[in-house]
Motif scaffolding. Structure first.
Motif, PDB file in Angstrom:
ATOM      1  N   ILE A  68      40.923  42.244  31.264  1.00  0.00           N
ATOM      2  CA  ILE A  68      40.265  42.757  31.486  1.00  0.00           C
ATOM      3  C   ILE A  68      39.780  42.845  33.197  1.00  0.00           C
ATOM      4  O   ILE A  68      40.517  42.639  33.376  1.00  0.00           O
ATOM      5  N   PRO A  69      39.905  44.748  33.390  1.00  0.00           N
ATOM      6  CA  PRO A  69      39.919  45.039  34.713  1.00  0.00           C
ATOM      7  C   PRO A  69      38.496  44.544  35.624  1.00  0.00           C
ATOM      8  O   PRO A  69      37.823  44.257  34.913  1.00  0.00           O
ATOM      9  N   GLN A  70      38.675  44.795  36.731  1.00  0.00           N
ATOM     10  CA  GLN A  70      38.249  44.105  37.883  1.00  0.00           C
ATOM     11  C   GLN A  70      36.867  45.642  38.227  1.00  0.00           C
ATOM     12  O   GLN A  70      36.918  46.447  37.408  1.00  0.00           O
ATOM     13  N   LYS A  71      35.303  44.510  38.580  1.00  0.00           N
ATOM     14  CA  LYS A  71      34.737  45.662  38.460  1.00  0.00           C
ATOM     15  C   LYS A  71      34.080  46.515  39.735  1.00  0.00           C
ATOM     16  O   LYS A  71      35.346  46.333  40.170  1.00  0.00           O
ATOM     17  N   ARG A  73      33.984  48.037  35.933  1.00  0.00           N
ATOM     18  CA  ARG A  73      34.529  48.251  34.819  1.00  0.00           C
ATOM     19  C   ARG A  73      35.249  50.015  34.541  1.00  0.00           C
ATOM     20  O   ARG A  73      33.846  50.594  34.265  1.00  0.00           O
ATOM     21  N   ASP A 126      33.041  49.226  30.026  1.00  0.00           N
ATOM     22  CA  ASP A 126      33.921  49.667  28.813  1.00  0.00           C
ATOM     23  C   ASP A 126      33.884  50.637  27.941  1.00  0.00           C
ATOM     24  O   ASP A 126      35.043  51.386  27.506  1.00  0.00           O
TER      25      ASP A 126
END
Length: 426
Positions: A68-71, A73, A126
């Motif tokens: 999950i990418p960092q915020k 997103r 996302d």
């Protein structure tokens, strides 16, 4: 095959089970494994086949397989749709199947204030489901970046082209990274679709689960040959005498939708009009009232021909035949969905004979006629090749005595046909 036989996570299988589904539809069975492999897809599927879940489920799975990418997103999945209604339908599908996953989705479309959409996008998403015009607005205002999109879906591609979105689509594609997965879904095939597919798809897997330009086998079709001035009476009679609880009625124009809606209300039928001049709030309320059963008839222009997801809609009526034969398939595809039976009725006057001929040529079969409707009917000249011009003289109408319109029957009651005489307020 069951959904559990597909390579989907426990969270996705739980969401599917909560919707009461155990077995994938043919498009889901074929598309999900291919999409999970990362392949590009060119899919031809009639409406009502479950294609939205066919790409939503595997795309959620592919996101789940990655960190999950960092915020905030970045947008990793972009789904383009032709209409606001379809954008909302797909967005709700993403939310429904992704309810047990930590992903954010947003719907972007015009007709509503842009500021709340800007705020949501700035928080990160996302998955973005969008119509082309509003998406380009956000991009031009530098509120949205598509440089990290990994999966691109073009839904209802044929409708996109019909509505003139090809230039916007090309602008959006130019902003996407070259390395990405592309999924193109189209209910019908045309040379323009093949050309577009060649431009954006790389070594695609072709999936087809229905005959090209065909109506679903679960939809029974009938034609009522009838003079135009009796169409509304016959429609009111069919609704009342058949105790119909839910019917989607297609008309050609916005004005025609409003006029017919008012006439049916006078007949005692609860209904609402749905077309492009209605505000987004009014359109949402009309759809919600229709789905919940608060209204019986939804009178719509072709804006509603795509993307309406109404469980087990039993009846569709073509009050006016569409100008484009392929749109007939889209219209009647609102009923007979996901294996359920449905009925499509077309009220056809003499001036629409050439349109009916084009539809039957597309379907490669004749649609059965109802011989005796109890109303004055016409003999359809199927050799007609073009409509009458405005200058074509018409015979003067026969005089009719004024009469009152009998309201539609209440549910559970029988009703005889309304008078055949012309209404004084028509």
């Amino acid at each position: 095959m069951l959904f559990s036989d597909l390579e989907l996570s426990e969270q996705l299988l739980k969401a599917v089970a909560e919707q009461g589904y155990l077995t994938p539809t043919p498009i889901q069975d074929k598309a999900i494994p291919v999409i999970l492999q990362g392949r590009d897809v060119l899919a031809g599927a009639q409406t009502g086949t479950g294609k939205t879940a066919g790409f939503t489920l595997p795309l959620l799975q592919l996101l789940q397989n990655q960190p999950i990418p960092q915020k905030p997103r970045p947008v990793r999945v972009l789904i383009l749709t032709p209409t606001r209604e379809l954008a909302m339908q797909v967005y709700e599908s993403v939310r429904t199947y992704g309810r047990h996953l930590p992903f954010f989705a947003e719907a972007i479309f015009g007709g509503v204030s842009i500021n709340p959409q800007i705020q949501k996008i700035q928080r990160g998403a996302d998955i973005v489901v969008a119509t082309p015009g509003r998406l380009l607005d956000l991009i031009h205002q530098q509120h949205l970046d598509l440089s990290r999109v990994e999966h691109f879906v073009l839904d209802e591609a044929d409708r996109m082209l019909d509505m003139g979105f090809i230039r916007d689509i090309r602008k959006i594609i130019a902003l996407l990274p070259p390395k990405r997965q592309n999924l193109l879904f189209s209910a019908t095939y045309a040379p323009e679709i093949s050309a577009l597919a060649e431009q954006i798809l790389h070594d695609p897997v072709e999936i087809a689960v229905a005959r090209k330009n065909a109506a679903a086998d679960t939809v029974s079709q009938l034609v009522y040959p009838i003079k135009r001035e009796y169409k509304r009476e016959l429609l009111s009679y069919l609704i009342g005498n058949g105790n119909w609880r839910q019917v989607l009625v297609f008309v050609r124009t916005k004005h025609g939708a409003d006029r017919l809606s008012k006439q049916l209300i006078k007949d005692g039928i609860r209904c609402a009009a749905l077309h492009g001049d209605k505000s987004q709030g009014a359109r949402v309320r009309a759809l919600e009232d229709f789905k919940s059963g608060n209204i019986t008839a939804l009178i719509a222009t072709d804006i509603a021909a795509r993307g309406l997801d109404i469980d087990q809609l039993p009846h569709v009526v073509n009050f006016d035949l569409p100008q484009v034969a392929e749109d007939y398939v889209h219209r009647i595809g609102r009923t007979g969905r996901a294996g359920a039976d449905g009925q499509a009725i077309s009220l056809v006057d003499q001036e629409e004979a050439y349109l009916l001929a084009a539809i039957e040529k597309l379907l490669k079969r004749e649609i059965p006629r109802v011989a005796d409707t109890g109303y004055e009917k016409v003999s359809l000249d199927m050799g007609a090749s073009k409509p009458k011009t405005a200058q074509t003289p018409k015979p003067a109408p026969k005089p009719h005595a004024a009469r009152s319109v009998r309201p539609a029957a209440k549910p559970g009651s029988a009703r005889k046909p309304a008078s055949r005489q012309r209404s004084a307020n028509r």
